[in-house]
Design an enzyme around this catalytic site. Sequence first.
Site, PDB file in Angstrom:
ATOM      1  N   CYS A 113     -15.277 -13.708  -6.383  1.00  0.00           N
ATOM      2  CA  CYS A 113     -14.301 -14.177  -5.341  1.00  0.00           C
ATOM      3  C   CYS A 113     -15.312 -14.832  -4.103  1.00  0.00           C
ATOM      4  CB  CYS A 113     -13.492 -13.259  -4.901  1.00  0.00           C
ATOM      5  SG  CYS A 113     -14.093 -11.853  -4.165  1.00  0.00           S
ATOM      6  N   ASP A 143     -16.410   1.983 -13.437  1.00  0.00           N
ATOM      7  CA  ASP A 143     -16.481   1.918 -12.172  1.00  0.00           C
ATOM      8  C   ASP A 143     -17.384   2.927 -11.632  1.00  0.00           C
ATOM      9  OD1 ASP A 143     -15.273  -0.302  -9.896  1.00  0.00           O
ATOM     10  OD2 ASP A 143     -15.719   1.481  -9.129  1.00  0.00           O
ATOM     11  N   CYS A 169     -16.669  -3.890 -14.201  1.00  0.00           N
ATOM     12  CA  CYS A 169     -16.501  -3.462 -12.824  1.00  0.00           C
ATOM     13  C   CYS A 169     -15.257  -3.467 -12.553  1.00  0.00           C
ATOM     14  CB  CYS A 169     -17.480  -4.478 -11.699  1.00  0.00           C
ATOM     15  SG  CYS A 169     -19.092  -4.541 -12.253  1.00  0.00           S
ATOM     16  N   ALA A 170     -14.308  -2.589 -13.014  1.00  0.00           N
ATOM     17  CA  ALA A 170     -12.986  -2.505 -13.305  1.00  0.00           C
ATOM     18  C   ALA A 170     -12.172  -2.458 -11.935  1.00  0.00           C
ATOM     19  CB  ALA A 170     -12.588  -1.576 -14.446  1.00  0.00           C
ATOM     20  N   ALA A 171     -12.532  -1.412 -10.949  1.00  0.00           N
ATOM     21  CA  ALA A 171     -11.385  -1.315  -9.982  1.00  0.00           C
ATOM     22  C   ALA A 171     -11.281  -2.348  -9.115  1.00  0.00           C
ATOM     23  CB  ALA A 171     -11.988   0.033  -9.149  1.00  0.00           C
ATOM     24  N   GLY A 175      -8.388  -2.669 -10.629  1.00  0.00           N
ATOM     25  CA  GLY A 175      -7.502  -2.460 -11.846  1.00  0.00           C
ATOM     26  C   GLY A 175      -6.639  -3.693 -12.281  1.00  0.00           C
ATOM     27  N   ASN A 176      -6.580  -4.518 -11.361  1.00  0.00           N
ATOM     28  CA  ASN A 176      -5.522  -5.611 -11.791  1.00  0.00           C
ATOM     29  C   ASN A 176      -6.159  -6.510 -12.953  1.00  0.00           C
ATOM     30  OD1 ASN A 176      -3.733  -5.186  -9.776  1.00  0.00           O
ATOM     31  ND2 ASN A 176      -4.394  -6.561  -8.303  1.00  0.00           N
ATOM     32  N   LYS A 177      -7.113  -6.847 -13.071  1.00  0.00           N
ATOM     33  CA  LYS A 177      -7.797  -7.622 -14.275  1.00  0.00           C
ATOM     34  C   LYS A 177      -7.661  -6.733 -15.559  1.00  0.00           C
ATOM     35  CE  LYS A 177     -10.733 -10.431 -11.444  1.00  0.00           C
ATOM     36  NZ  LYS A 177     -10.567  -9.600 -10.250  1.00  0.00           N
ATOM     37  N   ARG A 208     -12.464   4.850  -6.393  1.00  0.00           N
ATOM     38  CA  ARG A 208     -11.646   3.780  -6.718  1.00  0.00           C
ATOM     39  C   ARG A 208     -10.959   3.709  -8.262  1.00  0.00           C
ATOM     40  NH1 ARG A 208     -15.128  -1.307  -5.930  1.00  0.00           N
ATOM     41  NH2 ARG A 208     -13.108  -2.333  -6.000  1.00  0.00           N
TER      42      ARG A 208
END
Length: 545
Positions: free
Chosen positions: A357, A255, A231-233, A235-237, A260
């Site tokens: 989170c 995603d 679940c990428a967006a 994109g920081n990770k 996104r």
Amino acid sequence: MALYVKAAEVLDKAEKKQGALKTLVYDSKFENIKPLFALVMETQKFSSVLEEIIESTKLLKQTKMRMNLAKVLVYDLLMGHGLKCGGAWKTMMMKHRTRLQSVLARMKVKQKVSKNEDLLPPSVRQMLGEKLPRYVRVNTLKTTVEDAVDYLKRDGFSYLGQASRMEDLTLKEKYFVMDMHLPELLVFPPKTDFHDHFLYKAGHIILQDKASCLPAYLLNPPPGTHIIDACAAPGNKTSHLAAIMKNKGKLFAYDLDAKRLSTMATLLLRSGVTCQQLGNQDFLKVDPESPQFKDVEYILLDPSCSGSGMVCLGDDASSADQKKVQARLAALASFQLRCLNHGLKFPRLKRLVYSTCSIHSQENEEVVTACLQQNPGFRLVPLLSQWPERGLEPLTQCLRASPAKTGTHGFFVALLEKHNEAGRKKQAAAVQKSDPPVTISEAANEAEKQEPALQKSHPVTISEAGNEKQEPVVQISEQEATPLSPSTCGKRPAASDEESEDKQTPAADQADGTPSKKKRRKRKRKKKKKTTTTTTTTMEMETVG
């Protein structure tokens, strides 16, 4: 008025769980992102207070406005820097200003407070009291930590070296340190702004909370491997994973939201990521058996969650409908568990990192526990023994993060690993399904039954002799046993003795031609042959035993 309309749209989408507030703001394509982001975040923070004011004055009934539009207008009118609109909207709001201000004043008197922030629920006030540092991750695809530190020092910042304890992260003015857990993470005083800094615009640094850096750091995929960011967006990770694997290998990033994903593509381009393969697809519909994923060994799964760990959002459960909150958490946990189980289906998977989170155990420890019960071939990997906050008992291998204990947003991380015990269990199951071993006496009995054939074949093992499914003539494989040699038996096989004697008989007959002697020799040979056969049978039985 466009600012307020757009802010209300973002809040509407957030209520429908269409994305995180920050992502929704940046996906809005609004011309001036900064004031929009500030308005949305502040309105969300004071949401319960604003809702009470609006309901007390019956503003919605009198103005025919939607709740979120009324919230952003009332926030700027009473708590912000004043309305930034004109015309009919401003006239209407100014008409109700006195009544709105009176309700706000009565709320402060009733609760015996003087500041607007003191009206917030205790949970929100506690998190706001923890001013989080500004974390900056150095993008090693474009620079090094040493070069970034040197550039920042020339830009007026003062470097204090690597932190060794939590207290070292309490910084003022333009001082900064290297984080004590993540060596590529630099720590600055709260609210240090880098949005207009050269290093940020060039993609050399990425503004990312420390807790958000943990999943990729702990997964630690080697260069050249195949990875999925489920679940990428935004994109920081994903960019962090690419940096760890040094752009070598293949990074599948999925995603479901096309907008996104488009924003993410821009971020990855700026970050110098080249090993990615983006997919506008639901991760649950990605086929683990597809040939393109046959080499996937690592997965990062950070699914949609309640976002209750975000300091800017808080966890305002006191003013929420508890039944709705619990129903929403149950739905999220069900989705998260499906994603986790799906991720473990990839055939060559070695490790999967799961993160949220959220501060709710329903989305964290309870999801992981259910997954481990359904997937006994995986186990938890103990993480960062020096980390100050652990997962709730008994899952202390996991990590939790919070403003008070780790100086970050609320977060949860678990690392699942495939272990060899699964293979051993499979082997044990296969053994149980195979034929049981036979006893020595059973082997001996079988040997007696098959004596004629045994004399013409190799000696056999116990298990072969006792296996009722074997054919009359039993052959043994080289992997199972080594054929017995003559020295093993003590004598040469009986068949060889008989062959030797038969070869000597013609010569003996020629030496002595009398009939009586011939008959005696013939009787002796028959007697000797009978004795030899008995001896041979005994030897074979001893060999089997």
